[in-house]
Write a protein that holds these residues in place. Structure first.
Motif, PDB file in Angstrom:
ATOM      1  N   PHE A  70       2.803  17.735  -2.372  1.00  0.00           N
ATOM      2  CA  PHE A  70       1.814  17.530  -3.419  1.00  0.00           C
ATOM      3  C   PHE A  70       1.292  16.105  -3.361  1.00  0.00           C
ATOM      4  N   MET A  71       0.112  15.912  -3.917  1.00  0.00           N
ATOM      5  CA  MET A  71      -0.521  14.595  -3.981  1.00  0.00           C
ATOM      6  C   MET A  71      -1.132  14.439  -5.371  1.00  0.00           C
ATOM      7  N   ILE A  72      -0.909  13.295  -5.980  1.00  0.00           N
ATOM      8  CA  ILE A  72      -1.533  13.028  -7.269  1.00  0.00           C
ATOM      9  C   ILE A  72      -2.463  11.819  -7.155  1.00  0.00           C
ATOM     10  N   GLY A  73      -3.393  11.711  -8.112  1.00  0.00           N
ATOM     11  CA  GLY A  73      -4.270  10.551  -8.142  1.00  0.00           C
ATOM     12  C   GLY A  73      -5.538  10.683  -7.332  1.00  0.00           C
ATOM     13  N   TYR A  74      -5.874  11.905  -6.903  1.00  0.00           N
ATOM     14  CA  TYR A  74      -7.131  12.093  -6.173  1.00  0.00           C
ATOM     15  C   TYR A  74      -8.297  11.910  -7.151  1.00  0.00           C
ATOM     16  N   PRO A  75      -9.458  11.454  -6.696  1.00  0.00           N
ATOM     17  CA  PRO A  75     -10.597  11.302  -7.599  1.00  0.00           C
ATOM     18  C   PRO A  75     -10.863  12.599  -8.383  1.00  0.00           C
ATOM     19  N   GLY A  76     -11.013  12.461  -9.694  1.00  0.00           N
ATOM     20  CA  GLY A  76     -11.211  13.618 -10.555  1.00  0.00           C
ATOM     21  C   GLY A  76      -9.937  14.067 -11.246  1.00  0.00           C
ATOM     22  N   GLU A  77      -8.782  13.503 -10.816  1.00  0.00           N
ATOM     23  CA  GLU A  77      -7.492  13.865 -11.408  1.00  0.00           C
ATOM     24  C   GLU A  77      -7.440  13.409 -12.868  1.00  0.00           C
ATOM     25  N   THR A  78      -6.728  14.172 -13.695  1.00  0.00           N
ATOM     26  CA  THR A  78      -6.462  13.811 -15.087  1.00  0.00           C
ATOM     27  C   THR A  78      -4.985  14.082 -15.365  1.00  0.00           C
ATOM     28  N   LEU A  79      -4.518  13.636 -16.537  1.00  0.00           N
ATOM     29  CA  LEU A  79      -3.141  13.956 -16.910  1.00  0.00           C
ATOM     30  C   LEU A  79      -2.944  15.471 -16.972  1.00  0.00           C
ATOM     31  N   LYS A  80      -3.987  16.186 -17.360  1.00  0.00           N
ATOM     32  CA  LYS A  80      -3.899  17.646 -17.433  1.00  0.00           C
ATOM     33  C   LYS A  80      -3.722  18.253 -16.043  1.00  0.00           C
ATOM     34  N   TYR A 118      -5.662   7.948 -17.532  1.00  0.00           N
ATOM     35  CA  TYR A 118      -4.533   7.136 -17.073  1.00  0.00           C
ATOM     36  C   TYR A 118      -5.084   6.002 -16.217  1.00  0.00           C
ATOM     37  N   SER A 119      -4.322   4.925 -16.150  1.00  0.00           N
ATOM     38  CA  SER A 119      -4.757   3.760 -15.382  1.00  0.00           C
ATOM     39  C   SER A 119      -4.192   3.826 -13.971  1.00  0.00           C
ATOM     40  N   GLU A 120      -4.769   3.024 -13.124  1.00  0.00           N
ATOM     41  CA  GLU A 120      -4.281   2.932 -11.740  1.00  0.00           C
ATOM     42  C   GLU A 120      -2.816   2.530 -11.706  1.00  0.00           C
ATOM     43  N   ASP A 121      -2.416   1.621 -12.589  1.00  0.00           N
ATOM     44  CA  ASP A 121      -1.041   1.116 -12.583  1.00  0.00           C
ATOM     45  C   ASP A 121      -0.024   2.151 -13.061  1.00  0.00           C
ATOM     46  N   GLU A 122      -0.490   3.214 -13.698  1.00  0.00           N
ATOM     47  CA  GLU A 122       0.426   4.242 -14.197  1.00  0.00           C
ATOM     48  C   GLU A 122       0.782   5.291 -13.149  1.00  0.00           C
ATOM     49  N   LEU A 123       0.130   5.242 -12.002  1.00  0.00           N
ATOM     50  CA  LEU A 123       0.316   6.312 -11.024  1.00  0.00           C
ATOM     51  C   LEU A 123       1.754   6.419 -10.516  1.00  0.00           C
ATOM     52  N   GLU A 124       2.412   5.290 -10.265  1.00  0.00           N
ATOM     53  CA  GLU A 124       3.786   5.382  -9.766  1.00  0.00           C
ATOM     54  C   GLU A 124       4.709   5.988 -10.819  1.00  0.00           C
ATOM     55  N   LYS A 125       4.473   5.685 -12.087  1.00  0.00           N
ATOM     56  CA  LYS A 125       5.280   6.306 -13.140  1.00  0.00           C
ATOM     57  C   LYS A 125       5.018   7.810 -13.199  1.00  0.00           C
ATOM     58  N   SER A 160       0.803  -1.219   0.000  1.00  0.00           N
ATOM     59  CA  SER A 160       0.000   0.000   0.000  1.00  0.00           C
ATOM     60  C   SER A 160       0.840   1.274   0.000  1.00  0.00           C
ATOM     61  N   SER A 161       2.168   1.144  -0.045  1.00  0.00           N
ATOM     62  CA  SER A 161       3.039   2.298   0.110  1.00  0.00           C
ATOM     63  C   SER A 161       2.738   3.395  -0.901  1.00  0.00           C
ATOM     64  N   VAL A 162       2.905   4.637  -0.436  1.00  0.00           N
ATOM     65  CA  VAL A 162       2.716   5.780  -1.332  1.00  0.00           C
ATOM     66  C   VAL A 162       4.010   6.130  -2.056  1.00  0.00           C
ATOM     67  N   TYR A 163       5.115   5.454  -1.768  1.00  0.00           N
ATOM     68  CA  TYR A 163       6.395   5.718  -2.394  1.00  0.00           C
ATOM     69  C   TYR A 163       7.017   4.420  -2.902  1.00  0.00           C
ATOM     70  N   PRO A 164       7.801   4.480  -3.980  1.00  0.00           N
ATOM     71  CA  PRO A 164       8.705   3.380  -4.275  1.00  0.00           C
ATOM     72  C   PRO A 164       9.693   3.231  -3.110  1.00  0.00           C
ATOM     73  N   GLN A 165      10.226   2.028  -2.881  1.00  0.00           N
ATOM     74  CA  GLN A 165      11.057   1.779  -1.714  1.00  0.00           C
ATOM     75  C   GLN A 165      12.288   2.680  -1.667  1.00  0.00           C
ATOM     76  N   SER A 166      12.940   2.914  -2.824  1.00  0.00           N
ATOM     77  CA  SER A 166      14.152   3.740  -2.817  1.00  0.00           C
ATOM     78  C   SER A 166      13.848   5.163  -2.368  1.00  0.00           C
ATOM     79  N   VAL A 167      12.701   5.688  -2.775  1.00  0.00           N
ATOM     80  CA  VAL A 167      12.312   7.039  -2.353  1.00  0.00           C
ATOM     81  C   VAL A 167      11.959   7.040  -0.871  1.00  0.00           C
ATOM     82  N   ALA A 168      11.266   6.000  -0.417  1.00  0.00           N
ATOM     83  CA  ALA A 168      10.916   5.906   1.004  1.00  0.00           C
ATOM     84  C   ALA A 168      12.160   5.884   1.874  1.00  0.00           C
TER      85      ALA A 168
END
Length: 472
Positions: free
Chosen positions: A346-356, A421-428, A16-24
């Motif tokens: 900052f936070m990304i991926g909140y409901p309603g978010e778009t690439l824009k 964007y898909s859920e799986d693209e969020l970390e990228k 469930s981490s909000v970061y990749p391990q190296s960033v954490a």
């Protein structure tokens, strides 16, 4: 007398981490202030107590069992955030293998969210909900006096084969009465963070937050803001400077500048006592002005952490953040003019978010020109409005965190896909944000020119390496 050992277990990041391990890893390792307060309260009441930060010491399971076997405590207290709960269940199992008669007590935000599920394990005896100082001391006193411990307010207990959630304990009304954290029991030289100068110390001057951002959980300290007196705060600062000689003191309060008169009094006392201290605060962009920032700067405050969250007003409104983009621009402009270092969250991926809107956040971060940014992915944590909305709108098809509390959940919690964007693209997208901000040639040059020590250079390098190596 009852002997207590308070344990901060490893913060192994789960799916469930909000970061990749190296960033954490670069984000750092911080003192467990909550356990420090518990230790101080027990010590003040003359009960033997020790604090073991397994996470900071990078202690193996085998070594941990050797240490607790040597200490032979009657009670072991564990604290846990929901994100790393399964790791703490593992810690309880290790304890019972060595000390089957030791009372294992768990506390922290996890217990507020799922009290019954959290205490359902054979290796966990009691849970503590909410603030732990009075509840834990009550428990130890009753154990010492051989009194009934099954009806203590603020606890979750096992009674006659059932799990019982006892009445809530009232919040501590006067937090000035709580002794300063027992930092002398912590390995202060082991704590680190890519954006803090080492050695650093953390402290709290208030509890609770009156705001209601949709992504934030306030089970633990509630909505009622309780603040310490300026004299009490500056006395702790004096003790910190004298004892630990830190290069930086981070004040953890969410809204440090909400009471302007208190801010001015704290700054006046620091100057009156001629206290030489470099310190940071966290606050909201709508709670500062030039007068407050000048006062803070004159008292040694040199860095301000602001929760910006998004560069899209539409997303800010969905978050119920109660700020305007113009307020953020104004706060950062005057902070930069006065000479503060700044951190923008900052936070990304909140409901309603778009690439824009994500791109708007990236560009807004560059316009604000903070010294640092910290970016996370929106996670619907238990007890938040975001999680309640995700469940009611059927964005989640089952209660993830309940299964997580029972250690039945191994999969990653659902994040929120956008229109494009898909859920799986969020970390990228997260790493794109980080890299587009930090890898700008002008930014890198400014950071190199700002270097003042070898340890600072090492910290910067580790943070840079984390962004390069992040496997997304």
């Amino acid at each position: 007398m009852i002997k207590t050992l308070l344990v901060k277990w490893h913060e192994h990041l789960g799916p469930s981490s909000v970061y990749p391990q190296s960033v954490a890893d670069a984000v750092g390792c911080f003192p467990p202030l909550g356990l420090g307060y518990l230790a101080a309260v027990l010590r003040k009441a003359h009960y033997p107590v020790e604090l073991l930060d397994v996470n900071a010491l990078k202690m193996s399971e085998k070594k941990f069992q050797e240490v607790i076997g040597r200490i032979q405590p009657d009670v072991i207290g564990l604290t846990s955030m929901s994100l790393v709960w399964p790791a703490n269940v593992r810690a309880s199992q290790l304890i019972k293998e060595v000390l089957p008669d030791c009372l294992v007590v768990v506390g922290g935000p996890q217990l507020a969210a799922y009290p019954r599920e959290s205490v359902s394990f054979d290796t966990i005896d009691i849970g503590v909900r909410g603030e732990g100082e009075e509840t834990f001391l009550d428990l130890v006193r009753r154990l010492d006096n051989k009194e009934d411990i099954t009806n203590i307010p603020g606890t979750v207990v096992k009674k006659n084969g059932k799990i019982v959630v006892n009445a809530e304990r009232l919040l501590v009304s006067d937090i000035n009465k709580i002794p300063f954290p027992a930092r002398d029991m912590m390995p202060m030289d082991k704590y680190h963070c890519a954006v803090l100068q080492k050695p650093f110390v953390t402290m709290l001057t208030a509890r609770g937050c009156p705001y209601a951002c949709g992504f934030c959980c306030k089970h633990h300290w509630g909505n009622t803001l309780r603040q310490r007196d300026p004299e009490n705060i500056v006395t702790e600062m004096e003790q910190i400077v004298e004892t630990y000689k830190p290069k930086e003191v981070l004040v953890y309060d969410e809204t440090f500048t909400i009471n302007r008169n208190r801010v001015f009094k704290i700054c006046d006392l620091i100057r009156e006592r001629k206290l030489k201290i470099k310190w940071d605060i966290r606050t909201r962009v709508n709670l500062v002005n030039r007068e407050i920032l000048k006062a803070l700067k004159s008292a040694g405050c040199y860095k301000i952490h602001f929760g910006v969250e998004s560069g899209s007003q539409k997303i800010l409104d969905k978050m119920d953040k109660k700020i305007k983009l113009e307020e953020a621009m104004h706060a950062f402009r005057i902070a930069n003019e006065i000479g503060f270092e700044t951190m923008a969250y900052f936070m990304i991926g909140y409901p309603g978010e778009t690439l824009k809107t994500i791109e708007e956040s990236i560009q807004f971060a560059k316009e604000l020109n903070p010294t640092w940014v910290d970016i996370s992915i929106a996670i619907p944590y238990p007890g938040t409005d975001l999680y309640n909305m995700a469940m009611s709108e059927k964005w989640l098809d089952y209660d993830y965190w309940k299964e997580h509390a029972l250690c039945h959940q191994n999969g990653r919690i659902r994040r929120f896909a956008g229109e494009d964007y898909s859920e799986d693209e969020l970390e990228k997208l997260l790493m794109k944000f980080y890299r587009k901000f930090y890898f700008r040639p002008s930014y890198v040059l400014n950071r190199v020119l700002s270097l003042r020590s070898l340890s600072q250079a090492k910290s910067y390098f580790n943070g840079f390496k984390a962004l390069v190596l992040a496997n997304v």
